[in-house]
Enzyme design. Structure first.
Site, PDB file in Angstrom:
ATOM      1  N   GLU A 173       0.810  -1.222   0.000  1.00 47.66           N
ATOM      2  CA  GLU A 173       0.000   0.000   0.000  1.00 47.66           C
ATOM      3  C   GLU A 173       0.842   1.270   0.000  1.00 47.66           C
ATOM      4  O   GLU A 173       0.333   2.345  -0.331  1.00 47.66           O
ATOM      5  CB  GLU A 173      -0.931   0.020   1.226  1.00 47.66           C
ATOM      6  CG  GLU A 173      -2.034  -1.012   1.202  1.00 47.66           C
ATOM      7  CD  GLU A 173      -1.671  -2.282   1.972  1.00 47.66           C
ATOM      8  OE1 GLU A 173      -2.599  -3.005   2.372  1.00 47.66           O
ATOM      9  OE2 GLU A 173      -0.458  -2.546   2.162  1.00 47.66           O
TER      10      GLU A 173
ATOM     11  N   TYR B  96      -8.576  -9.038  -1.902  1.00 47.01           N
ATOM     12  CA  TYR B  96      -9.516  -7.995  -1.486  1.00 47.01           C
ATOM     13  C   TYR B  96     -10.646  -7.759  -2.495  1.00 47.01           C
ATOM     14  O   TYR B  96     -11.796  -7.533  -2.128  1.00 47.01           O
ATOM     15  CB  TYR B  96      -8.766  -6.662  -1.319  1.00 47.01           C
ATOM     16  CG  TYR B  96      -8.177  -6.390   0.041  1.00 47.01           C
ATOM     17  CD1 TYR B  96      -7.833  -7.410   0.918  1.00 47.01           C
ATOM     18  CD2 TYR B  96      -7.928  -5.077   0.439  1.00 47.01           C
ATOM     19  CE1 TYR B  96      -7.269  -7.144   2.144  1.00 47.01           C
ATOM     20  CE2 TYR B  96      -7.357  -4.789   1.670  1.00 47.01           C
ATOM     21  CZ  TYR B  96      -7.027  -5.822   2.522  1.00 47.01           C
ATOM     22  OH  TYR B  96      -6.467  -5.540   3.729  1.00 47.01           O
TER      23      TYR B  96
ATOM     24  N   ASP C 224      -2.732 -12.460  11.194  1.00 47.32           N
ATOM     25  CA  ASP C 224      -2.452 -11.611  10.032  1.00 47.32           C
ATOM     26  C   ASP C 224      -0.950 -11.647   9.744  1.00 47.32           C
ATOM     27  O   ASP C 224      -0.370 -10.699   9.211  1.00 47.32           O
ATOM     28  CB  ASP C 224      -2.926 -10.180  10.257  1.00 47.32           C
ATOM     29  CG  ASP C 224      -3.140  -9.398   8.956  1.00 47.32           C
ATOM     30  OD1 ASP C 224      -3.162 -10.031   7.881  1.00 47.32           O
ATOM     31  OD2 ASP C 224      -3.286  -8.165   9.016  1.00 47.32           O
TER      32      ASP C 224
END
Length: 396
Positions: A74, A134, A289
């Site tokens: 990101e 996603y 995660d």
């Protein structure tokens, strides 16, 4: 040197997750052959005997949310996190993983994820994957989520599909409903869980879409596992209500105000608060995660920093559940073993210490520090140090 076919753990306090008291555990190959008192084998058998006096045996942790081939990106190409290594997993007490993609479904691929899972299995642990990432439509191997689940042994569901997040596809209800239905039918036809690992962001809509998807009753709440429930206090309250109505809530062990999630809850505290609010322990799971990025955004959605989530947080948060939050060890361990195994249709082969179950066992000392790990009967960690390494790992 070949590993012994039999391993005998002597005088260990077994939390299976039910409390079985102090007993012996006999492993034969990849399975648990017997549990009882004063077990022994004739000397003609090759057997490793491990004295576990004053120690605790637990089922190996099942981490249902791991970025096996890395995540992130990101903040640009340089913020792509690396692939996970075998000893990162085993020294965290984890013996089974479920891998997934995240934000990036373009430069990372489900086929690569599948290859990584198979490689980890060759190295000694158990590994499964979710098809997708996603976005919706989501990437697959065969062309659909349904056929991936049906045709590929390692695919147990789809995920992580993003909602209420600025990185999601901003898809309508019908798109989420369709992908959940595909996963459900794929699971039914293959005898698998067919669950949707649903990434929850900080958006104001929260769980609104989940209620829309399941309000007719055709798709049960348990078909969807909303994760990162503790990333925001507002979201956490919604997840508590979801779980009280029969859904599942998955808290993330790497989320904590101390690691940059200033609006979130430490996961051990989140589990305690959920229990105090009336959520049944069977409705709570915890995942790491692991190896995913931990991007930090400003109030305009701009990335201003990045970290890497660690699987070791699972063991740390399990310890804090017991020692700091005073949650019974028989309850705390369910969140990362039997509950996960049941949700993913891996129980009773996984998630329990029982005869004929896989020999996935971890041994802790009285302070809940990791001492030993066996994955499918192979001794992976001894006296707190890894003794089996991944193909390209450097030995210490």
């Amino acid at each position: 040197m070949e590993k012994p076919f039999f391993t005998l753990l002597k005088n260990v306090h077994i939390i299976a997750p039910e409390d079985l008291g102090v007993k012996d555990i006999l492993m034969a190959g990849e399975k648990i052959a017997a549990i009882g008192e004063n077990l022994s084998l004739p000397e003609i058998y090759d057997c490793e005997v491990v004295d576990c006096t004053d120690k605790i045996a637990l089922p190996g942790f099942i981490d249902s949310h791991v970025h096996l081939i890395g995540g992130g990106g990101e903040g640009g190409y340089a913020t792509r996190t690396p692939e996970i290594q075998l000893t990162d997993i085993t020294t965290s007490g984890v013996t089974t993983v479920a891998g997934l993609l995240g934000t990036d479904g373009v430069t990372r691929h489900v086929a690569s994820l599948l290859a990584k899972a198979r490689g980890l299995e060759d190295e000694g642990i158990s590994a499964y994957i979710y098809s997708g990432s996603y976005e919706i439509p989501t990437p697959t191997i065969t062309g659909s989520v349904r056929s991936d689940i049906i045709l590929i042994d390692k695919v147990i569901g789809t995920g992580e599909i993003a909602m209420c997040d600025h990185r999601s596809s901003q898809s309508p209800k019908e798109a989420y409903q369709q992908i959940t239905a595909e996963a459900r039918v794929g699971g039914m036809l293959s005898g698998k869980a067919g669950v949707v690992n649903m990434h929850l962001g900080d958006g104001e809509d929260g769980l609104k879409m989940l209620y829309e998807i399941t309000k007719s009753g055709e798709i049960p709440k348990t078909q969807i596992i909303p994760t990162h429930a503790n990333r925001h206090k507002r979201l956490f309250k919604e997840c508590v209500e979801w779980a009280k109505q029969g859904g599942i809530m998955d808290v993330t062990s790497s989320v904590s105000p101390a690691t940059g999630s200033v609006k979130g809850l430490k996961s051990s505290e989140a589990v305690k608060q959920a229990l105090d609010a009336g959520v049944d322990i069977s409705r709570i799971t915890m995942s790491s995660d692991g190896n995913g990025s931990m991007p930090i955004f400003d109030d305009k959605g701009n990335n201003i920093g990045v970290g890497v989530a660690s699987q070791s947080s699972l063991l740390e948060e399990f310890r804090d559940m017991v020692q700091k939050e005073n949650i019974a060890i028989t309850d705390a361990i369910q969140t990362i073993t039997s509950n996960v195994a049941k949700n993913l249709k891996l129980y009773p082969r996984k998630g329990t210490i029982a005869k004929n179950s896989d020999a996935d066992i971890i041994v802790l000392d009285k302070d809940l520090n990791l001492q030993h790990v066996w994955a499918r009967g192979t001794h992976m960690v001894k006296d707190g140090e890894p003794i089996v390494f991944g193909t390209f790992e450097k030995r210490k």
